[in-house]
Write a protein that holds these residues in place. Structure first.
Motif, PDB file in Angstrom:
ATOM      1  N   LEU A 150       0.931  -1.307   0.023  1.00 40.87           N
ATOM      2  CA  LEU A 150       0.034   0.048  -0.038  1.00 40.87           C
ATOM      3  C   LEU A 150       0.737   1.340   0.029  1.00 40.87           C
ATOM      4  CD1 LEU A 150      -2.684  -0.898   2.495  1.00 40.87           C
ATOM      5  CD2 LEU A 150      -3.036  -0.942  -0.065  1.00 40.87           C
ATOM      6  N   GLY A 151       2.045   1.003   0.279  1.00 41.96           N
ATOM      7  CA  GLY A 151       3.043   2.412   0.430  1.00 41.96           C
ATOM      8  C   GLY A 151       2.792   3.101   1.494  1.00 41.96           C
ATOM      9  N   SER A 152       2.381   2.402   2.691  1.00 40.52           N
ATOM     10  CA  SER A 152       1.901   3.127   4.037  1.00 40.52           C
ATOM     11  C   SER A 152       3.148   3.762   4.756  1.00 40.52           C
ATOM     12  CB  SER A 152       1.049   2.623   4.831  1.00 40.52           C
ATOM     13  OG  SER A 152       1.904   1.219   5.168  1.00 40.52           O
ATOM     14  N   GLU A 153       4.369   3.392   4.336  1.00 42.53           N
ATOM     15  CA  GLU A 153       5.497   3.850   5.158  1.00 42.53           C
ATOM     16  C   GLU A 153       5.703   5.438   5.038  1.00 42.53           C
ATOM     17  OE1 GLU A 153       7.125   1.815   7.353  1.00 42.53           O
ATOM     18  OE2 GLU A 153       5.849   0.003   6.813  1.00 42.53           O
ATOM     19  N   ASP A 154       5.580   5.858   3.879  1.00 40.99           N
ATOM     20  CA  ASP A 154       5.765   7.370   3.456  1.00 40.99           C
ATOM     21  C   ASP A 154       4.511   8.082   3.519  1.00 40.99           C
ATOM     22  OD1 ASP A 154       8.683   7.219   3.501  1.00 40.99           O
ATOM     23  OD2 ASP A 154       8.543   6.307   1.273  1.00 40.99           O
ATOM     24  N   THR A 155       4.449   9.205   4.203  1.00 43.25           N
ATOM     25  CA  THR A 155       3.189   9.734   3.889  1.00 43.25           C
ATOM     26  C   THR A 155       3.211  11.192   3.275  1.00 43.25           C
ATOM     27  OG1 THR A 155       3.501  10.707   6.179  1.00 43.25           O
ATOM     28  CG2 THR A 155       2.216   8.528   6.001  1.00 43.25           C
ATOM     29  N   ILE A 156       2.203  11.701   3.059  1.00 47.19           N
ATOM     30  CA  ILE A 156       2.161  13.373   2.445  1.00 47.19           C
ATOM     31  C   ILE A 156       0.703  13.761   2.839  1.00 47.19           C
ATOM     32  CG2 ILE A 156       1.286  12.612   0.123  1.00 47.19           C
ATOM     33  CD1 ILE A 156       3.093  14.314  -1.300  1.00 47.19           C
ATOM     34  N   TYR A 157       0.368  15.295   2.511  1.00 46.91           N
ATOM     35  CA  TYR A 157      -0.645  15.733   3.193  1.00 46.91           C
ATOM     36  C   TYR A 157      -1.264  16.430   1.584  1.00 46.91           C
ATOM     37  CZ  TYR A 157       0.240  14.980   7.683  1.00 46.91           C
ATOM     38  OH  TYR A 157       0.464  14.508   9.140  1.00 46.91           O
ATOM     39  N   ILE A 158      -2.389  16.817   1.769  1.00 42.88           N
ATOM     40  CA  ILE A 158      -2.924  17.253   0.206  1.00 42.88           C
ATOM     41  C   ILE A 158      -2.144  18.571   0.036  1.00 42.88           C
ATOM     42  CG2 ILE A 158      -5.185  18.489  -0.576  1.00 42.88           C
ATOM     43  CD1 ILE A 158      -6.697  16.283   0.790  1.00 42.88           C
TER      44      ILE A 158
ATOM     45  N   SER B 189      -5.660   5.565  -1.197  1.00 38.51           N
ATOM     46  CA  SER B 189      -4.929   6.793  -0.851  1.00 38.51           C
ATOM     47  C   SER B 189      -3.630   6.826  -0.958  1.00 38.51           C
ATOM     48  CB  SER B 189      -5.509   7.091   0.696  1.00 38.51           C
ATOM     49  OG  SER B 189      -6.518   7.264   0.763  1.00 38.51           O
ATOM     50  N   VAL B 190      -2.950   5.692  -1.783  1.00 39.09           N
ATOM     51  CA  VAL B 190      -1.578   5.580  -1.898  1.00 39.09           C
ATOM     52  C   VAL B 190      -1.308   6.104  -3.290  1.00 39.09           C
ATOM     53  CG1 VAL B 190       0.428   4.356  -2.231  1.00 39.09           C
ATOM     54  CG2 VAL B 190      -1.237   4.004  -0.343  1.00 39.09           C
ATOM     55  N   ILE B 191      -0.333   7.204  -3.756  1.00 38.74           N
ATOM     56  CA  ILE B 191       0.008   7.411  -5.220  1.00 38.74           C
ATOM     57  C   ILE B 191       0.741   6.429  -5.755  1.00 38.74           C
ATOM     58  CG2 ILE B 191       1.305   9.258  -6.651  1.00 38.74           C
ATOM     59  CD1 ILE B 191       0.911  11.037  -4.156  1.00 38.74           C
ATOM     60  N   LYS B 192       0.068   5.886  -6.816  1.00 34.66           N
ATOM     61  CA  LYS B 192       0.868   4.631  -7.508  1.00 34.66           C
ATOM     62  C   LYS B 192       1.689   5.100  -8.736  1.00 34.66           C
ATOM     63  CE  LYS B 192      -0.454   1.337  -4.902  1.00 34.66           C
ATOM     64  NZ  LYS B 192       0.695   0.417  -4.345  1.00 34.66           N
ATOM     65  N   GLN B 193       1.462   6.365  -9.262  1.00 40.63           N
ATOM     66  CA  GLN B 193       2.088   6.861 -10.495  1.00 40.63           C
ATOM     67  C   GLN B 193       1.518   8.048 -10.497  1.00 40.63           C
ATOM     68  OE1 GLN B 193       4.701   7.433 -12.126  1.00 40.63           O
ATOM     69  NE2 GLN B 193       5.134   5.178 -12.336  1.00 40.63           N
ATOM     70  N   VAL B 194       2.656   9.034 -11.058  1.00 41.15           N
ATOM     71  CA  VAL B 194       2.101  10.355 -11.695  1.00 41.15           C
ATOM     72  C   VAL B 194       2.521  10.619 -13.136  1.00 41.15           C
ATOM     73  CG1 VAL B 194       2.516  12.811 -11.153  1.00 41.15           C
ATOM     74  CG2 VAL B 194       2.873  10.964  -9.417  1.00 41.15           C
ATOM     75  N   PHE B 195       1.442  11.087 -14.021  1.00 41.31           N
ATOM     76  CA  PHE B 195       1.520  11.277 -15.533  1.00 41.31           C
ATOM     77  C   PHE B 195       1.408  12.675 -15.641  1.00 41.31           C
ATOM     78  CE2 PHE B 195      -0.120   7.160 -14.581  1.00 41.31           C
ATOM     79  CZ  PHE B 195       0.713   6.175 -15.396  1.00 41.31           C
ATOM     80  N   ILE B 196       2.086  13.215 -16.760  1.00 43.28           N
ATOM     81  CA  ILE B 196       1.825  14.367 -17.415  1.00 43.28           C
ATOM     82  C   ILE B 196       0.945  14.459 -18.754  1.00 43.28           C
ATOM     83  CG2 ILE B 196       2.975  16.399 -18.538  1.00 43.28           C
ATOM     84  CD1 ILE B 196       5.695  15.687 -16.898  1.00 43.28           C
TER      85      ILE B 196
ATOM     86  N   LEU C 124       6.683  11.575  -5.458  1.00 44.79           N
ATOM     87  CA  LEU C 124       5.262  11.123  -4.893  1.00 44.79           C
ATOM     88  C   LEU C 124       4.995   9.771  -4.724  1.00 44.79           C
ATOM     89  CD1 LEU C 124       3.665  14.024  -6.687  1.00 44.79           C
ATOM     90  CD2 LEU C 124       4.445  13.995  -4.174  1.00 44.79           C
ATOM     91  N   VAL C 125       5.476   8.974  -5.665  1.00 40.21           N
ATOM     92  CA  VAL C 125       5.108   7.581  -5.759  1.00 40.21           C
ATOM     93  C   VAL C 125       5.456   6.639  -4.448  1.00 40.21           C
ATOM     94  CG1 VAL C 125       5.324   5.494  -7.188  1.00 40.21           C
ATOM     95  CG2 VAL C 125       5.262   7.507  -8.362  1.00 40.21           C
ATOM     96  N   GLY C 126       4.240   5.995  -3.987  1.00 43.24           N
ATOM     97  CA  GLY C 126       4.283   5.207  -3.108  1.00 43.24           C
ATOM     98  C   GLY C 126       4.064   5.817  -1.681  1.00 43.24           C
ATOM     99  N   LYS C 127       3.665   7.301  -1.816  1.00 44.67           N
ATOM    100  CA  LYS C 127       3.290   8.011  -0.596  1.00 44.67           C
ATOM    101  C   LYS C 127       1.759   7.859  -0.248  1.00 44.67           C
ATOM    102  CE  LYS C 127       7.306  10.887  -0.559  1.00 44.67           C
ATOM    103  NZ  LYS C 127       7.951  12.159  -0.361  1.00 44.67           N
ATOM    104  N   ARG C 128       1.278   7.624   0.913  1.00 44.74           N
ATOM    105  CA  ARG C 128      -0.249   7.691   1.396  1.00 44.74           C
ATOM    106  C   ARG C 128      -0.334   9.100   1.324  1.00 44.74           C
ATOM    107  NH1 ARG C 128      -3.678   4.304   2.648  1.00 44.74           N
ATOM    108  NH2 ARG C 128      -2.274   2.506   2.798  1.00 44.74           N
ATOM    109  N   ILE C 129      -1.553   9.574   0.867  1.00 45.25           N
ATOM    110  CA  ILE C 129      -2.203  10.938   1.370  1.00 45.25           C
ATOM    111  C   ILE C 129      -3.075  10.681   2.587  1.00 45.25           C
ATOM    112  CG2 ILE C 129      -3.509  12.719   0.442  1.00 45.25           C
ATOM    113  CD1 ILE C 129      -3.032  11.794  -2.454  1.00 45.25           C
ATOM    114  N   LEU C 130      -2.413  11.291   3.592  1.00 43.16           N
ATOM    115  CA  LEU C 130      -3.218  11.054   5.043  1.00 43.16           C
ATOM    116  C   LEU C 130      -4.418  11.729   5.050  1.00 43.16           C
ATOM    117  CD1 LEU C 130       0.005  11.429   7.332  1.00 43.16           C
ATOM    118  CD2 LEU C 130      -1.265   9.374   6.712  1.00 43.16           C
ATOM    119  N   ASP C 131      -4.528  12.978   4.531  1.00 46.44           N
ATOM    120  CA  ASP C 131      -5.854  13.738   4.637  1.00 46.44           C
ATOM    121  C   ASP C 131      -6.753  13.543   3.543  1.00 46.44           C
ATOM    122  OD1 ASP C 131      -4.115  15.192   3.339  1.00 46.44           O
ATOM    123  OD2 ASP C 131      -4.542  17.126   4.290  1.00 46.44           O
ATOM    124  N   LEU C 132      -6.765  12.630   2.580  1.00 51.35           N
ATOM    125  CA  LEU C 132      -7.628  12.584   1.597  1.00 51.35           C
ATOM    126  C   LEU C 132      -8.963  12.077   1.928  1.00 51.35           C
ATOM    127  CD1 LEU C 132      -7.753  12.685  -1.643  1.00 51.35           C
ATOM    128  CD2 LEU C 132      -7.322  10.173  -1.620  1.00 51.35           C
TER     129      LEU C 132
END
Length: 150
Positions: A8-16, A68-75, A121-129
């Motif tokens: 789930l990538g829950s080790e690293d976190t990020i906020y909105i 709530s986990v960022i799996k990939q970022v695209f442009i 950002l990949v693998g980070k859980r968004i805590l306040d989503l």
């Protein structure tokens, strides 16, 4: 338990508020599969979404989210009416709502590439989503405005 956290990538976190502005977060809970190929994740993220015309928003990033986990970022390089391009799979919703060239599109897809500059950002859980969002697509700027009001 460690395997679940890693998946789930829950080790690293990020906020909105840490997310890039002018991004769209796309929930891929219904299509994500562990260890899915990048091309399959790209297809799951890029099409076909019922959103306002995204060409007007000048979105910089499309962020694939799974539980709530960022799996990939695209442009997104270009936004097109839904089902304009070839994909590896088609969803039931796509089959039920085939494109009609006579009507204004309500579903959109993008053509793009991996955002090499945002792989941090990949693998980070968004805590306040927020849980239970009605639409699988939400704009980062909208979430940030809601947080400022609350």
């Amino acid at each position: 338990m460690d395997e679940i956290r890693r998946d789930l990538g829950s080790e690293d976190t990020i906020y909105i508020n840490d997310l890039p502005d002018d991004s769209i977060l796309i929930n891929i809970n219904n299509t994500y599969v562990k260890d899915m190929a990048l091309i399959d994740m790209y297809d799951a993220t890029r099409a076909c979404w019922r959103i306002a015309d995204p060409r007007k928003k000048r979105l910089k990033y499309a962020i694939a989210i799974y539980k709530s986990v960022i799996k990939q970022v695209f442009i997104p390089e270009a936004w097109l009416p839904g089902d304009s391009t070839l994909r590896r799979f088609t969803t039931l919703a796509d089959k039920q709502n085939p494109p009609n060239p006579e009507k204004k599109s309500i579903r959109w897809e993008f053509v793009g590439r991996v955002a090499d500059d945002r792989q941090d950002l990949v693998g980070k859980r968004i805590l306040d989503l927020p849980n239970g969002l009605q639409n699988p697509c939400v704009y980062s700027n909208s979430l940030k405005r809601k947080l400022r009001r609350s």
